[in-house]
Motif scaffolding. Sequence first.
Motif, PDB file in Angstrom:
ATOM      1  N   THR A  32      29.330  61.694 -20.570  1.00 35.10           N
ATOM      2  CA  THR A  32      30.558  61.291 -19.879  1.00 35.10           C
ATOM      3  C   THR A  32      30.363  61.320 -18.373  1.00 35.10           C
ATOM      4  O   THR A  32      30.720  60.377 -17.655  1.00 35.10           O
ATOM      5  CB  THR A  32      31.725  62.209 -20.274  1.00 35.10           C
ATOM      6  N   ILE A  33      29.790  62.425 -17.874  1.00 37.14           N
ATOM      7  CA  ILE A  33      29.569  62.566 -16.437  1.00 37.14           C
ATOM      8  C   ILE A  33      28.612  61.495 -15.921  1.00 37.14           C
ATOM      9  O   ILE A  33      28.817  60.928 -14.836  1.00 37.14           O
ATOM     10  CB  ILE A  33      29.033  63.977 -16.106  1.00 37.14           C
ATOM     11  N   ASN A  34      27.576  61.197 -16.673  1.00 37.74           N
ATOM     12  CA  ASN A  34      26.618  60.164 -16.255  1.00 37.74           C
ATOM     13  C   ASN A  34      27.283  58.793 -16.145  1.00 37.74           C
ATOM     14  O   ASN A  34      27.005  58.028 -15.215  1.00 37.74           O
ATOM     15  CB  ASN A  34      25.436  60.105 -17.226  1.00 37.74           C
ATOM     16  N   ILE A  35      28.164  58.496 -17.090  1.00 38.10           N
ATOM     17  CA  ILE A  35      28.885  57.225 -17.051  1.00 38.10           C
ATOM     18  C   ILE A  35      29.784  57.163 -15.817  1.00 38.10           C
ATOM     19  O   ILE A  35      29.812  56.166 -15.092  1.00 38.10           O
ATOM     20  CB  ILE A  35      29.717  57.039 -18.333  1.00 38.10           C
ATOM     21  N   LEU A  36      30.529  58.260 -15.577  1.00 37.66           N
ATOM     22  CA  LEU A  36      31.439  58.293 -14.431  1.00 37.66           C
ATOM     23  C   LEU A  36      30.676  58.233 -13.110  1.00 37.66           C
ATOM     24  O   LEU A  36      31.111  57.568 -12.162  1.00 37.66           O
ATOM     25  CB  LEU A  36      32.303  59.555 -14.476  1.00 37.66           C
ATOM     26  N   ARG A  37      29.534  58.917 -13.049  1.00 42.00           N
ATOM     27  CA  ARG A  37      28.726  58.885 -11.817  1.00 42.00           C
ATOM     28  C   ARG A  37      28.256  57.458 -11.530  1.00 42.00           C
ATOM     29  O   ARG A  37      28.323  56.995 -10.376  1.00 42.00           O
ATOM     30  CB  ARG A  37      27.525  59.824 -11.950  1.00 42.00           C
ATOM     31  N   LYS A  38      27.793  56.782 -12.543  1.00 44.20           N
ATOM     32  CA  LYS A  38      27.333  55.403 -12.370  1.00 44.20           C
ATOM     33  C   LYS A  38      28.490  54.502 -11.945  1.00 44.20           C
ATOM     34  O   LYS A  38      28.348  53.693 -11.012  1.00 44.20           O
ATOM     35  CB  LYS A  38      26.719  54.881 -13.677  1.00 44.20           C
ATOM     36  N   ASP A  39      29.641  54.640 -12.604  1.00 39.68           N
ATOM     37  CA  ASP A  39      30.797  53.818 -12.257  1.00 39.68           C
ATOM     38  C   ASP A  39      31.275  54.101 -10.836  1.00 39.68           C
ATOM     39  O   ASP A  39      31.648  53.185 -10.102  1.00 39.68           O
ATOM     40  CB  ASP A  39      31.938  54.065 -13.249  1.00 39.68           C
ATOM     41  N   ALA A  40      31.261  55.387 -10.452  1.00 38.77           N
ATOM     42  CA  ALA A  40      31.691  55.755  -9.093  1.00 38.77           C
ATOM     43  C   ALA A  40      30.762  55.124  -8.057  1.00 38.77           C
ATOM     44  O   ALA A  40      31.212  54.627  -7.018  1.00 38.77           O
ATOM     45  CB  ALA A  40      31.704  57.279  -8.940  1.00 38.77           C
ATOM     46  N   ASP A  41      29.464  55.138  -8.332  1.00 37.86           N
ATOM     47  CA  ASP A  41      28.495  54.542  -7.406  1.00 37.86           C
ATOM     48  C   ASP A  41      28.703  53.031  -7.300  1.00 37.86           C
ATOM     49  O   ASP A  41      28.671  52.464  -6.203  1.00 37.86           O
ATOM     50  CB  ASP A  41      27.062  54.840  -7.864  1.00 37.86           C
ATOM     51  N   VAL A  42      28.901  52.386  -8.457  1.00 39.33           N
ATOM     52  CA  VAL A  42      29.115  50.931  -8.470  1.00 39.33           C
ATOM     53  C   VAL A  42      30.370  50.581  -7.672  1.00 39.33           C
ATOM     54  O   VAL A  42      30.377  49.646  -6.861  1.00 39.33           O
ATOM     55  CB  VAL A  42      29.225  50.411  -9.919  1.00 39.33           C
ATOM     56  N   CYS A  43      31.428  51.347  -7.893  1.00 39.44           N
ATOM     57  CA  CYS A  43      32.696  51.092  -7.212  1.00 39.44           C
ATOM     58  C   CYS A  43      32.550  51.300  -5.704  1.00 39.44           C
ATOM     59  O   CYS A  43      32.966  50.459  -4.899  1.00 39.44           O
ATOM     60  CB  CYS A  43      33.779  52.010  -7.769  1.00 39.44           C
ATOM     61  N   TYR A  44      31.926  52.397  -5.323  1.00 40.10           N
ATOM     62  CA  TYR A  44      31.749  52.720  -3.908  1.00 40.10           C
ATOM     63  C   TYR A  44      30.907  51.653  -3.205  1.00 40.10           C
ATOM     64  O   TYR A  44      31.276  51.164  -2.130  1.00 40.10           O
ATOM     65  CB  TYR A  44      31.081  54.087  -3.782  1.00 40.10           C
ATOM     66  N   GLU A  45      29.789  51.284  -3.809  1.00 43.82           N
ATOM     67  CA  GLU A  45      28.913  50.294  -3.194  1.00 43.82           C
ATOM     68  C   GLU A  45      29.583  48.923  -3.124  1.00 43.82           C
ATOM     69  O   GLU A  45      29.426  48.184  -2.143  1.00 43.82           O
ATOM     70  CB  GLU A  45      27.589  50.194  -3.965  1.00 43.82           C
ATOM     71  N   GLY A  46      30.343  48.594  -4.161  1.00 45.09           N
ATOM     72  CA  GLY A  46      31.033  47.308  -4.162  1.00 45.09           C
ATOM     73  C   GLY A  46      32.106  47.228  -3.089  1.00 45.09           C
ATOM     74  O   GLY A  46      32.244  46.209  -2.398  1.00 45.09           O
ATOM     75  N   LEU A  47      32.863  48.296  -2.921  1.00 46.79           N
ATOM     76  CA  LEU A  47      33.919  48.308  -1.910  1.00 46.79           C
ATOM     77  C   LEU A  47      33.350  48.326  -0.495  1.00 46.79           C
ATOM     78  O   LEU A  47      33.965  47.808   0.442  1.00 46.79           O
ATOM     79  CB  LEU A  47      34.835  49.519  -2.125  1.00 46.79           C
ATOM     80  N   LYS A  48      32.162  48.924  -0.344  1.00 50.70           N
ATOM     81  CA  LYS A  48      31.526  48.968   0.976  1.00 50.70           C
ATOM     82  C   LYS A  48      31.202  47.570   1.498  1.00 50.70           C
ATOM     83  O   LYS A  48      31.118  47.358   2.716  1.00 50.70           O
ATOM     84  CB  LYS A  48      30.220  49.785   0.921  1.00 50.70           C
ATOM     85  N   GLU A  49      31.028  46.625   0.602  1.00 49.98           N
ATOM     86  CA  GLU A  49      30.670  45.264   0.995  1.00 49.98           C
ATOM     87  C   GLU A  49      31.884  44.452   1.444  1.00 49.98           C
ATOM     88  O   GLU A  49      31.740  43.303   1.886  1.00 49.98           O
ATOM     89  CB  GLU A  49      29.987  44.548  -0.169  1.00 49.98           C
ATOM     90  N   ILE A  50      33.075  45.027   1.345  1.00 47.32           N
ATOM     91  CA  ILE A  50      34.299  44.306   1.700  1.00 47.32           C
ATOM     92  C   ILE A  50      34.798  44.824   3.050  1.00 47.32           C
ATOM     93  O   ILE A  50      35.270  45.962   3.147  1.00 47.32           O
ATOM     94  CB  ILE A  50      35.371  44.491   0.608  1.00 47.32           C
ATOM     95  N   PRO A  51      34.691  44.032   4.106  1.00 46.52           N
ATOM     96  CA  PRO A  51      34.973  44.515   5.470  1.00 46.52           C
ATOM     97  C   PRO A  51      36.383  45.050   5.692  1.00 46.52           C
ATOM     98  O   PRO A  51      36.581  45.932   6.525  1.00 46.52           O
ATOM     99  CB  PRO A  51      34.716  43.272   6.333  1.00 46.52           C
ATOM    100  N   CYS A  52      37.372  44.532   4.979  1.00 48.24           N
ATOM    101  CA  CYS A  52      38.750  44.958   5.239  1.00 48.24           C
ATOM    102  C   CYS A  52      39.076  46.333   4.656  1.00 48.24           C
ATOM    103  O   CYS A  52      40.159  46.865   4.871  1.00 48.24           O
ATOM    104  CB  CYS A  52      39.747  43.928   4.718  1.00 48.24           C
TER     105      CYS A  52
END
Length: 343
Positions: free
Chosen positions: A239-259
Motif C-alpha cells: 500500500t505504501i509503495n503504491i501511495l509513494r509512487k502516486d505521490a511522486d507522479v502527482c508532485y512531478e506532474g504538478l511541477k510542470e504546470i507554471p500556474c
Amino acid sequence: MNTTYNKFYCVKTNRSLADHLSCNLPYKLSPDDVYVTVGAKQAIEVVLSALRRPGANILLPKPGYPAYEALSVIHHLEVRHFDLLQEKDWEVDLNGLQTLADDKTVAMVIINPGNPCGNVYTHDHLKKIAETARRLGILVIADEAYGHLTFGSNLFVPMGQFGNIAPALTLGSLSKRWMVPGWRLGWIAKSDPGGIFEEQGIVECIKRSLMTNTEAATFVQAALPHILEKTTDDFFAKTINILRKDADVCYEGLKEIPCFTHLQKPQGSLFLMVKLDLSQLQGIKDDMDFCSKLAKEESVILLPGFVLRMENWVRVTFGIKPSLLEVGLERIKAFCVRHASKC
C-alpha cells in the motif's frame, strides 16, 4: 439474543482495538479506553457532542477537514481557526494558537497525517503541541484516520504518546489503512493516564452519545479482530509503495504546470495543496472559477480552496489508479495551457 450477540462482539472488538493501538504507545490501553463508531465521521460527531458547553469554543486548523466546522456549529461550539504554516511543512502556528484560546476553549483539533496538506508531524512538533495544550488547559482531538499511511522522511507518531502531557482523544478508521471504505468502522481512543476525561464527565458524555447513535455493523465488528491480527506487513508495504509512487507522479506532474505554486511533496495521506497564480491564467477569477471550468472542460474535479478557508488554493488527491492519475494530470495541464495568460 441479539443484545447478547452484539455485546459479545463489542467487547471482543474493543479488546482487539485496545491491544492494536497500544503497540505504538508507552502505556497499555484497556478495552474501556476505546469506543467503536460507524466510521471516523461519527467519531467526530460523538466527540464534539460530548464537549459542548454553554459558550464553549474549539480551535480548528486552517486548512482542515470541513466536517469539523460543520459539526461544531451543529453542536453550538464557537469555531476559532489557527493557521498551519505552509513554509514550515504545515506545522501548527503555536504562537497564534495561544492568542485564540481562552477559559471557554475546550479542545484543539490536529489532523495527522494531514488532510488536506499531506504533511506528517514530527515527534518534536507533536510534543510541542501537547505542551501548548497543557499550558492552555485544553485537550487534543487527534484525527489519525490516515495513521501510518506515510511515505516520506517523517514517520507516523500517534498523539497518544503524549497523553501524559495533555490528554488526547484519538479518532481512527478502518477504511483508509486497510482499504475497506464501505465497511464503516471507526473508533475513539482516549489517551489519558491522569484520568482527566473521567473527572470532567467527558467519558460519560461519550457513552451517552453512543447510546443514541447507530452502531457499527455487527459483522464488521466480528471481522475486526481477525483483520487487526492477521493483516501482514507485506500488505501495508505494498500500500505504501503504491501511495509513494502516486505521490511522486502527482508532485512531478504538478511541477510542470507554471500556474501552480507553493508546491510541496506530500509525506502522507492522499492529498496535497497547491496555490494558484492567477496572474498566469486568463479568464479565471478565483479557485472556484478554476475548479468549475476544469470540471466542465476536462471532467477533472479538484477541491477549491475556499471550502478550506484557503482562497486561490486547490486540494489535489492522488488516491486513484495510477493510469487515471496520469490522465488527470495531462488534462489539468492542457486546461492550464489553454487558459494561460497571453501577456
